[in-house]
Design a protein around this motif. Structure first.
Motif, PDB file in Angstrom:
ATOM      1  N   ASN A 136       7.594   5.343   9.135  1.00 20.99           N
ATOM      2  CA  ASN A 136       7.260   5.483   7.588  1.00 20.99           C
ATOM      3  C   ASN A 136       7.464   6.732   7.051  1.00 20.99           C
ATOM      4  O   ASN A 136       6.861   7.808   7.907  1.00 20.99           O
ATOM      5  CB  ASN A 136       5.766   4.975   7.248  1.00 20.99           C
ATOM      6  N   GLU A 165      11.396  -0.712   6.051  1.00 22.95           N
ATOM      7  CA  GLU A 165      12.011   0.100   4.912  1.00 22.95           C
ATOM      8  C   GLU A 165      13.239   0.776   5.281  1.00 22.95           C
ATOM      9  O   GLU A 165      13.417   1.418   6.092  1.00 22.95           O
ATOM     10  CB  GLU A 165      10.795   0.773   4.552  1.00 22.95           C
ATOM     11  N   LYS A 214      -1.050   8.374   0.508  1.00 22.03           N
ATOM     12  CA  LYS A 214      -1.336   9.076  -0.313  1.00 22.03           C
ATOM     13  C   LYS A 214      -1.626  10.427   0.164  1.00 22.03           C
ATOM     14  O   LYS A 214      -1.480  11.523  -0.306  1.00 22.03           O
ATOM     15  CB  LYS A 214      -2.510   8.663  -1.060  1.00 22.03           C
ATOM     16  N   ARG A 232      -3.784   5.578   3.189  1.00 21.40           N
ATOM     17  CA  ARG A 232      -3.137   4.651   2.300  1.00 21.40           C
ATOM     18  C   ARG A 232      -4.128   4.033   1.254  1.00 21.40           C
ATOM     19  O   ARG A 232      -5.315   3.857   1.453  1.00 21.40           O
ATOM     20  CB  ARG A 232      -2.146   3.478   2.939  1.00 21.40           C
ATOM     21  N   SER A 280       0.825  -1.195  -0.071  1.00 19.86           N
ATOM     22  CA  SER A 280      -0.013  -0.130  -0.014  1.00 19.86           C
ATOM     23  C   SER A 280       0.889   1.251   0.062  1.00 19.86           C
ATOM     24  O   SER A 280       2.101   1.207   0.393  1.00 19.86           O
ATOM     25  CB  SER A 280      -1.008   0.113   1.014  1.00 19.86           C
ATOM     26  N   THR A 281       0.218   2.478  -0.510  1.00 24.10           N
ATOM     27  CA  THR A 281       1.114   3.459  -0.510  1.00 24.10           C
ATOM     28  C   THR A 281       0.244   4.722   0.085  1.00 24.10           C
ATOM     29  O   THR A 281      -0.886   4.917   0.175  1.00 24.10           O
ATOM     30  CB  THR A 281       1.172   4.121  -2.161  1.00 24.10           C
ATOM     31  N   TRP A 295       6.909   9.707   4.681  1.00 21.01           N
ATOM     32  CA  TRP A 295       5.658  10.221   3.946  1.00 21.01           C
ATOM     33  C   TRP A 295       6.182  10.813   2.639  1.00 21.01           C
ATOM     34  O   TRP A 295       6.954  11.843   2.494  1.00 21.01           O
ATOM     35  CB  TRP A 295       4.825  11.140   4.739  1.00 21.01           C
ATOM     36  N   LYS A 296       6.186   9.951   1.447  1.00 18.27           N
ATOM     37  CA  LYS A 296       6.792  10.455   0.239  1.00 18.27           C
ATOM     38  C   LYS A 296       5.715  10.958  -0.705  1.00 18.27           C
ATOM     39  O   LYS A 296       4.910  10.358  -1.243  1.00 18.27           O
ATOM     40  CB  LYS A 296       7.562   9.354  -0.524  1.00 18.27           C
TER      41      LYS A 296
END
Length: 673
Positions: A252, A91, A27, A40, A24-25, A254-255
């Motif tokens: 995580n 990650e 958003k 996400r 999942s990403t 946040w990109k």
């Protein structure tokens, strides 16, 4: 039969091993003053019937009750569980690959430069050897010797200069390489971080493809309001830039996400309160009681970036309070204000500042800015000083006298301490039950060993309940148009919310009774509609940095005024005209005659407008009378006792203003004039 049993025993393990892992990403992120809501998105395909999927790589700081799933269409959720995964590697830091590439490039460049040095050194050796060979084998004339010597000198010098320059370049490259290697080592040596995983069992009536949205709230994130106030010159509009300092340590990165800033509080209990009947009854005077103080509206948010806080503590009139206790709540870290009421404190731990002073109500504030000026209100219950000089033999009534007053016998009560402060004359009912957190009784030896003879009749320790501070139910959201990337390392990312422009009124301000400096101020209106929050502001004037100030919309009036700094070229002096015959006695009363002169001088090369303020004290006791007030040219606010002059001063001009009053009060009493 044994084979069948073996297979059935491993069915649960096979099912778990075959769980579909769904990436999942992130958003969208809604950042609150304390906490954040993450959204996400995930694409997944379901067969008809039951399917179990695991969404991995989530934050380990998710508040499980906040998890929501949308985009289900006709699909149902049969079960859902959130767990912490300690095995899967977290990650990698988003900068690691970049750092490794830079390290390789630097190492290659250093090796290339070192090869150049090696070649130059070999050339130098050959030249030296050739020079020696010529001198040993050939008889050269003087001109030839000069020619060869000049060549050798020039070339050797050029080689040594190039070696020196190359080595300096290598040193710089090695410094950069060392920094990158240290940064990489810090990441590699960091303890293994946990990940969150969300397991969902779906029930689909038919095969389908879903675009799911997972929403949840996390801790260790937030934003801090801050401002830039800029003015190019006098009479220009004020530009106020509203910014957010965003931080997060959720685990995580946040990109490139959509960011929404909210003034709300996701942890706030929004259930309305129930108010019941209050019944009075007799209770034991010293029994332990607990009340539920009213929940206060919370208006400040803790700022984790503040490493040092400073400010001034004053009373309600603006006069500095020296000797105030300033402590970080829950720690032993603290200080006291100096003679001018100033304090400074390094923040190493804790989130709340507690400011206390005898005779004033203790104030507790979250550490929301590096500049925190605090005003303390008087505690009416502690204004009268009562000294008991005679004691009885029990906690029951006995003879006593109050020094300086009537000698009429009064009952002697135990020593009462409210939040550690002795309070004489305390009686049941002086505090509401809801204000009391606990009561502790010390008797006989345990009381006198700590408090001496003052505890001879017992000591009653009362601890009051501190107000709980909560956010309001309503909130404002700022949707940021530009996407941002914010790494999970706690560092600050500055996001500009908006820039507003206000027509401003400029004037110089002085109140020498509390501060002898002259300040340039800018006042503007119409700020209320922009939903500003309390925060510190960087002030820029005339192209330079003027310092820091604080914006607090909760105490600002319709017109907001900000200080643009101190102007030393304008001076103001406040003098009391001495009159040694002014202290007159009439019967049992004393009369004080006060006469003050204020002198202002404009040393600037341009004319100025100055707002000058002072005050005449107001009586809160019928035995203290203020009379014969003479304000001359000042505007006088009788209700507040404030004097205001609007002065126009040309360059190098000085003006004098004045006022006077008399105070009458009992001659054997003291007043706080």
């Amino acid at each position: 039969m044994k084979k069948l049993a073996f297979v059935l025993a491993f069915v649960p393990l096979l099912c778990f091993a075959n769980d579909l892992q769904v990436p999942s990403t992130i958003k969208e992120v809604t950042v609150y003053l304390n906490g954040a809501q993450i959204t996400r998105t995930a694409q997944c395909s379901l067969n008809a019937g039951t399917t179990e999927m695991v969404f991995t790589g989530l934050s380990a700081k998710i508040e499980e009750h906040s998890i929501q799933v949308s985009g289900l269409q006709t699909v149902s959720i049969l079960a859902m569980s959130y767990d912490i995964d300690y095995l899967t590697k977290v990650e990698s830091h988003p900068e690691v690959a970049k750092w490794k590439k830079e390290i390789n490039a630097l190492q290659s460049k250093i090796a290339f430069l070192q090869n150049r040095i090696n070649g130059l050194e070999v050339e130098e050796q050959l030249i030296s050897a050739n020079q020696q060979l010529h001198s040993d084998t050939q008889a050269l004339d003087l001109d030839k010797i000069k020619e060869i010597s000049t060549y050798y000198r020039q070339r050797i010098t050029a080689i040594k200069d190039e070696i020196f320059t190359t080595r300096k370049e290598i040193e710089l490259l090695k410094e950069a390489l060392q920094q990158l290697e240290l940064q990489l080592a810090e990441i590699n040596q960091a303890p293994e971080k946990r990940q969150g995983k969300l397991k969902i069992r779906f029930d689909a009536p038919a095969a389908t493809s879903l675009q799911l949205a997972l929403t949840y709230t996390v801790k260790d994130a937030g934003w801090i309001p801050t401002y830039d106030i800029k003015s190019k010159q006098m009479n220009d509009p004020i530009k106020l830039t509203y910014k957010a300092l965003v931080y997060q340590k959720t685990g995580n990165a946040w990109k490139n996400v959509k960011v929404i800033l909210s003034t709300g509080n996701p942890h706030l209990n929004v259930e309305k309160p129930d108010l019941g009947t209050k019944y009075l009854n007799f209770v034991s005077r010293h029994q332990k009681r607990y009340g539920s103080g009213a929940v206060k509206k919370h208006k400040y948010a803790f700022n984790p970036t503040v490493k040092r806080v400073l400010g001034t503590v004053t009373d309600a009139s603006g006069a500095p309070l020296p000797g105030c206790s300033v402590v970080i709540k829950g720690t032993t870290i603290g200080t006291q204000t100096d003679f001018d009421g100033n304090y400074a404190l390094d923040i190493k731990e804790g989130q709340t500042l507690a400011i206390s002073y005898i005779g004033f109500r203790t104030q507790e504030l979250p550490i929301y800015a590096s500049l925190m000026n605090v005003r303390l209100d008087e505690d009416a219950e502690m204004l009268e000083e009562v000294v008991v000089t005679a004691y009885g033999t029990t906690g029951t009534a006995s003879s006593g006298s109050v020094r300086g007053y009537s000698s009429t016998p009064k009952p002697v009560l135990p020593l009462y301490l409210i939040d550690g402060v002795p309070v004489d004359g305390f009686a049941e009912g002086d505090l509401d039950e809801s204000e009391i957190l606990s009561i502790e009784i010390l008797k006989e030896a345990s009381a006198t060993s700590i408090y001496g003879s003052r505890g001879a009749h017992g000591v009653i320790l009362i601890t009051t309940r501190k107000s709980r501070q909560k956010e309001g139910v309503t909130s404002t959201e700022f949707v940021i148009k530009k996407p941002y990337s914010i790494v999970s390392d706690g560092d600050i990312t500055a996001i500009e919310i908006n820039t507003y422009q206000f027509d401003a009124t400029y004037e110089y301000f002085a109140a020498p009774i509390v501060n002898e400096n002259v300040f340039l101020t800018a006042s503007f209106t119409d700020w209320e509609r922009y939903n500003l929050l309390p925060g510190e502001a960087n002030v820029y004037f005339d192209g330079g940095y003027a310092g820091k100030t604080a914006i607090d919309p909760y105490i600002a009036k319709k017109e907001m005024s900000v200080s643009l700094g101190i102007d030393p070229s304008i001076t103001v002096v406040r003098r009391q005209n001495k009159n040694f015959k002014s202290n007159a006695f009439i019967g049992s009363n004393r009369i004080l005659d006060r006469n003050y002169e204020l002198e202002v001088k404009n040393n600037k090369s341009t004319p100025i407008t100055l707002k000058l303020m002072d005050r005449i004290p107001q009586s809160q006791n019928k035995e203290i009378k203020v009379s014969e007030i003479e304000t001359f040219t000042a505007d006088y606010d009788k209700k507040k006792g404030l004097l205001t002059w609007k002065l126009e001063l040309n360059s190098k001009e000085n003006k004098k203003e004045g006022f006077s009053f008399k105070v009458k009060y009992p001659r054997y009493r003291a007043i706080s004039l």
